[in-house]
Motif scaffolding. Structure first.
Motif, PDB file in Angstrom:
ATOM      1  N   THR A   1     -27.665  87.668  19.767  1.00  0.00           N
ATOM      2  CA  THR A   1     -28.639  86.889  20.543  1.00  0.00           C
ATOM      3  C   THR A   1     -29.509  87.791  21.418  1.00  0.00           C
ATOM      4  OG1 THR A   1     -26.861  85.257  20.677  1.00  0.00           O
ATOM      5  CG2 THR A   1     -28.886  84.729  21.811  1.00  0.00           C
ATOM      6  N   GLY A   2     -29.940  88.913  20.880  1.00  0.00           N
ATOM      7  CA  GLY A   2     -30.851  89.785  21.611  1.00  0.00           C
ATOM      8  C   GLY A   2     -30.298  91.156  21.943  1.00  0.00           C
ATOM      9  N   GLY A   3     -29.010  91.374  21.783  1.00  0.00           N
ATOM     10  CA  GLY A   3     -28.442  92.701  22.020  1.00  0.00           C
ATOM     11  C   GLY A   3     -28.565  93.568  20.772  1.00  0.00           C
ATOM     12  N   ASP A   4     -28.636  94.883  20.977  1.00  0.00           N
ATOM     13  CA  ASP A   4     -28.718  95.811  19.854  1.00  0.00           C
ATOM     14  C   ASP A   4     -27.400  95.829  19.074  1.00  0.00           C
ATOM     15  OD1 ASP A   4     -31.227  96.433  20.778  1.00  0.00           O
ATOM     16  OD2 ASP A   4     -30.704  98.450  21.451  1.00  0.00           O
ATOM     17  N   ILE A   5     -27.484  96.180  17.787  1.00  0.00           N
ATOM     18  CA  ILE A   5     -26.311  96.424  16.953  1.00  0.00           C
ATOM     19  C   ILE A   5     -26.435  97.866  16.474  1.00  0.00           C
ATOM     20  CG2 ILE A   5     -25.026  95.783  14.892  1.00  0.00           C
ATOM     21  CD1 ILE A   5     -26.281  92.957  15.179  1.00  0.00           C
ATOM     22  N   LEU A   6     -25.461  98.711  16.837  1.00  0.00           N
ATOM     23  CA  LEU A   6     -25.538 100.147  16.587  1.00  0.00           C
ATOM     24  C   LEU A   6     -24.323 100.624  15.814  1.00  0.00           C
ATOM     25  CD1 LEU A   6     -26.547 103.093  17.045  1.00  0.00           C
ATOM     26  CD2 LEU A   6     -25.419 102.998  19.279  1.00  0.00           C
ATOM     27  N   PHE A   7     -24.581 101.324  14.708  1.00  0.00           N
ATOM     28  CA  PHE A   7     -23.553 102.033  13.962  1.00  0.00           C
ATOM     29  C   PHE A   7     -23.894 103.514  14.115  1.00  0.00           C
ATOM     30  CE2 PHE A   7     -23.850  97.862  12.085  1.00  0.00           C
ATOM     31  CZ  PHE A   7     -22.530  97.489  11.868  1.00  0.00           C
ATOM     32  N   THR A   8     -23.012 104.311  14.762  1.00  0.00           N
ATOM     33  CA  THR A   8     -23.305 105.724  15.017  1.00  0.00           C
ATOM     34  C   THR A   8     -23.157 106.548  13.742  1.00  0.00           C
ATOM     35  OG1 THR A   8     -21.054 106.462  15.536  1.00  0.00           O
ATOM     36  CG2 THR A   8     -22.329 105.442  17.337  1.00  0.00           C
ATOM     37  N   ASN A   9     -23.425 107.867  13.874  1.00  0.00           N
ATOM     38  CA  ASN A   9     -23.310 108.770  12.732  1.00  0.00           C
ATOM     39  C   ASN A   9     -21.857 108.972  12.310  1.00  0.00           C
ATOM     40  OD1 ASN A   9     -22.789 110.354  15.086  1.00  0.00           O
ATOM     41  ND2 ASN A   9     -23.092 112.194  13.873  1.00  0.00           N
ATOM     42  N   ASP A  10     -20.911 108.432  13.031  1.00  0.00           N
ATOM     43  CA  ASP A  10     -19.502 108.495  12.666  1.00  0.00           C
ATOM     44  C   ASP A  10     -19.018 107.158  12.101  1.00  0.00           C
ATOM     45  OD1 ASP A  10     -19.111 111.181  13.517  1.00  0.00           O
ATOM     46  OD2 ASP A  10     -19.097 110.464  15.584  1.00  0.00           O
ATOM     47  N   SER A  11     -19.966 106.301  11.693  1.00  0.00           N
ATOM     48  CA  SER A  11     -19.627 104.939  11.272  1.00  0.00           C
ATOM     49  C   SER A  11     -20.159 104.579   9.890  1.00  0.00           C
ATOM     50  CB  SER A  11     -20.172 103.934  12.295  1.00  0.00           C
ATOM     51  OG  SER A  11     -19.634 104.159  13.561  1.00  0.00           O
ATOM     52  N   PRO A  12     -19.629 105.217   8.836  1.00  0.00           N
ATOM     53  CA  PRO A  12     -19.992 104.721   7.512  1.00  0.00           C
ATOM     54  C   PRO A  12     -19.431 103.310   7.350  1.00  0.00           C
ATOM     55  CG  PRO A  12     -18.172 106.264   7.334  1.00  0.00           C
ATOM     56  CD  PRO A  12     -18.639 106.291   8.764  1.00  0.00           C
ATOM     57  N   ILE A  13     -20.103 102.481   6.566  1.00  0.00           N
ATOM     58  CA  ILE A  13     -19.665 101.101   6.359  1.00  0.00           C
ATOM     59  C   ILE A  13     -19.346 100.928   4.878  1.00  0.00           C
ATOM     60  CG2 ILE A  13     -20.287  98.670   6.564  1.00  0.00           C
ATOM     61  CD1 ILE A  13     -22.441  99.580   8.614  1.00  0.00           C
ATOM     62  N   ASP A  14     -18.121 100.476   4.581  1.00  0.00           N
ATOM     63  CA  ASP A  14     -17.688 100.248   3.208  1.00  0.00           C
ATOM     64  C   ASP A  14     -16.908  98.944   3.129  1.00  0.00           C
ATOM     65  OD1 ASP A  14     -18.350 102.686   1.528  1.00  0.00           O
ATOM     66  OD2 ASP A  14     -17.357 103.622   3.245  1.00  0.00           O
ATOM     67  N   SER A  15     -16.895  98.347   1.944  1.00  0.00           N
ATOM     68  CA  SER A  15     -15.999  97.222   1.689  1.00  0.00           C
ATOM     69  C   SER A  15     -14.594  97.764   1.496  1.00  0.00           C
ATOM     70  CB  SER A  15     -16.425  96.465   0.432  1.00  0.00           C
ATOM     71  OG  SER A  15     -17.634  95.780   0.639  1.00  0.00           O
ATOM     72  N   ALA A  16     -13.603  96.880   1.660  1.00  0.00           N
ATOM     73  CA  ALA A  16     -12.225  97.258   1.376  1.00  0.00           C
ATOM     74  C   ALA A  16     -12.106  97.622  -0.110  1.00  0.00           C
ATOM     75  CB  ALA A  16     -11.290  96.112   1.730  1.00  0.00           C
ATOM     76  N   SER A  17     -11.154  98.450  -0.429  1.00  0.00           N
ATOM     77  CA  SER A  17     -10.953  98.901  -1.804  1.00  0.00           C
ATOM     78  C   SER A  17     -10.818  97.713  -2.752  1.00  0.00           C
ATOM     79  CB  SER A  17      -9.699  99.770  -1.872  1.00  0.00           C
ATOM     80  OG  SER A  17      -9.487 100.213  -3.188  1.00  0.00           O
ATOM     81  N   GLY A  18     -11.580  97.747  -3.849  1.00  0.00           N
ATOM     82  CA  GLY A  18     -11.533  96.693  -4.850  1.00  0.00           C
ATOM     83  C   GLY A  18     -12.321  95.445  -4.497  1.00  0.00           C
ATOM     84  N   GLU A  19     -13.026  95.452  -3.355  1.00  0.00           N
ATOM     85  CA  GLU A  19     -13.796  94.283  -2.911  1.00  0.00           C
ATOM     86  C   GLU A  19     -15.257  94.660  -2.716  1.00  0.00           C
ATOM     87  OE1 GLU A  19     -11.999  92.601   0.593  1.00  0.00           O
ATOM     88  OE2 GLU A  19      -9.998  92.608  -0.300  1.00  0.00           O
ATOM     89  N   HIS A  20     -16.112  93.640  -2.610  1.00  0.00           N
ATOM     90  CA  HIS A  20     -17.530  93.813  -2.310  1.00  0.00           C
ATOM     91  C   HIS A  20     -17.894  92.740  -1.290  1.00  0.00           C
ATOM     92  CE1 HIS A  20     -17.794  96.608  -5.613  1.00  0.00           C
ATOM     93  NE2 HIS A  20     -17.232  95.713  -6.396  1.00  0.00           N
ATOM     94  N   ASN A  21     -17.682  93.038  -0.012  1.00  0.00           N
ATOM     95  CA  ASN A  21     -17.843  92.042   1.045  1.00  0.00           C
ATOM     96  C   ASN A  21     -19.232  92.077   1.657  1.00  0.00           C
ATOM     97  OD1 ASN A  21     -15.147  90.903   0.993  1.00  0.00           O
ATOM     98  ND2 ASN A  21     -14.487  92.927   1.655  1.00  0.00           N
ATOM     99  N   ASP A  22     -19.707  90.892   2.047  1.00  0.00           N
ATOM    100  CA  ASP A  22     -21.041  90.725   2.618  1.00  0.00           C
ATOM    101  C   ASP A  22     -21.057  91.117   4.092  1.00  0.00           C
ATOM    102  OD1 ASP A  22     -21.456  89.562   0.149  1.00  0.00           O
ATOM    103  OD2 ASP A  22     -21.629  87.525   0.923  1.00  0.00           O
ATOM    104  N   LEU A  23     -22.204  91.653   4.526  1.00  0.00           N
ATOM    105  CA  LEU A  23     -22.441  91.948   5.942  1.00  0.00           C
ATOM    106  C   LEU A  23     -23.744  91.281   6.336  1.00  0.00           C
ATOM    107  CD1 LEU A  23     -21.742  93.454   8.571  1.00  0.00           C
ATOM    108  CD2 LEU A  23     -23.004  95.426   7.668  1.00  0.00           C
ATOM    109  N   THR A  24     -23.668  90.390   7.337  1.00  0.00           N
ATOM    110  CA  THR A  24     -24.847  89.692   7.853  1.00  0.00           C
ATOM    111  C   THR A  24     -24.969  89.990   9.331  1.00  0.00           C
ATOM    112  OG1 THR A  24     -24.599  87.919   6.231  1.00  0.00           O
ATOM    113  CG2 THR A  24     -25.952  87.443   8.158  1.00  0.00           C
TER     114      THR A  24
END
Length: 181
Positions: free
Chosen positions: A41-64
């Motif tokens: 609701t107006g705040g930033d969303i930050l993933f740093t350079n130490d934050s790769p994003i992956d689905s769990a093994s064997g899955e393909h999960n959505d990110l919204t």
């Protein structure tokens, strides 16, 4: 290091994190163990350079993500080890893939993004135009955004800060039967 940050909603396999204008910051590897939504609701969303994003093994999960008037910032790859399902950013004032041309590992700061890998669509600005634009920065390398036959949508001005490859058919290595850009 441990397993990093595991986001898992359990049954019915979805998790929503909501704040009232506060920033959400991830400074560690993120694993999507279910469908995940983050609304600030107006705040930033930050993933740093130490934050790769992956689905769990064997899955393909959505990110919204929905930052409202905030900024969404990615500083590490998405889906490099295990592809995401859908990547949707509903609303944000700006979206940045790669805030810097290089990174210092372990610093929890900024860096380039070299891969966004989803098995379904990537929709940046699904609810509104990204008014301050979308920045694509792979640093000294190429940033590749790929789906397996699904669409890529950029609803806002796009700034290329490095070479960029948009691939809507990474499944078989051909350029047929891909999604739209």
């Amino acid at each position: 290091g441990g397993a990093g940050i595991v986001l898992n909603g359990g049954t019915p396999l979805s998790l929503t994190i909501t704040t009232t204008g506060d920033e959400v910051r991830f400074n560690g590897a993120v694993t999507l163990g279910s469908i995940v939504g983050i609304n600030t609701t107006g705040g930033d969303i930050l993933f740093t350079n130490d934050s790769p994003i992956d689905s769990a093994s064997g899955e393909h999960n959505d990110l919204t993500l929905n930052a409202g008037t905030g900024i969404v910032r990615f500083n590490e790859d998405l889906g490099a080890t295990q592809a995401l399902g859908k990547l949707t950013i509903a609303a944000a004032s700006q979206i940045i893939f790669g805030e810097a041309d290089s990174e210092t590992s372990g610093s929890g700061t900024t860096g380039p993004v070299n891969l966004v890998n989803a098995t379904s669509y990537v929709n940046l600005g699904s609810e509104s135009v990204i008014t301050n634009g979308i920045v694509l920065n792979g640093g000294s390398s190429t940033l590749t955004i790929q789906t397996t036959g699904d669409d890529l949508r950029f609803n806002g001005a796009v700034t290329l800060s490095s070479d960029v490859v948009l691939d809507t058919d990474n499944a078989d290595g051909t350029d047929t039967e891909g999604g739209q850009i």
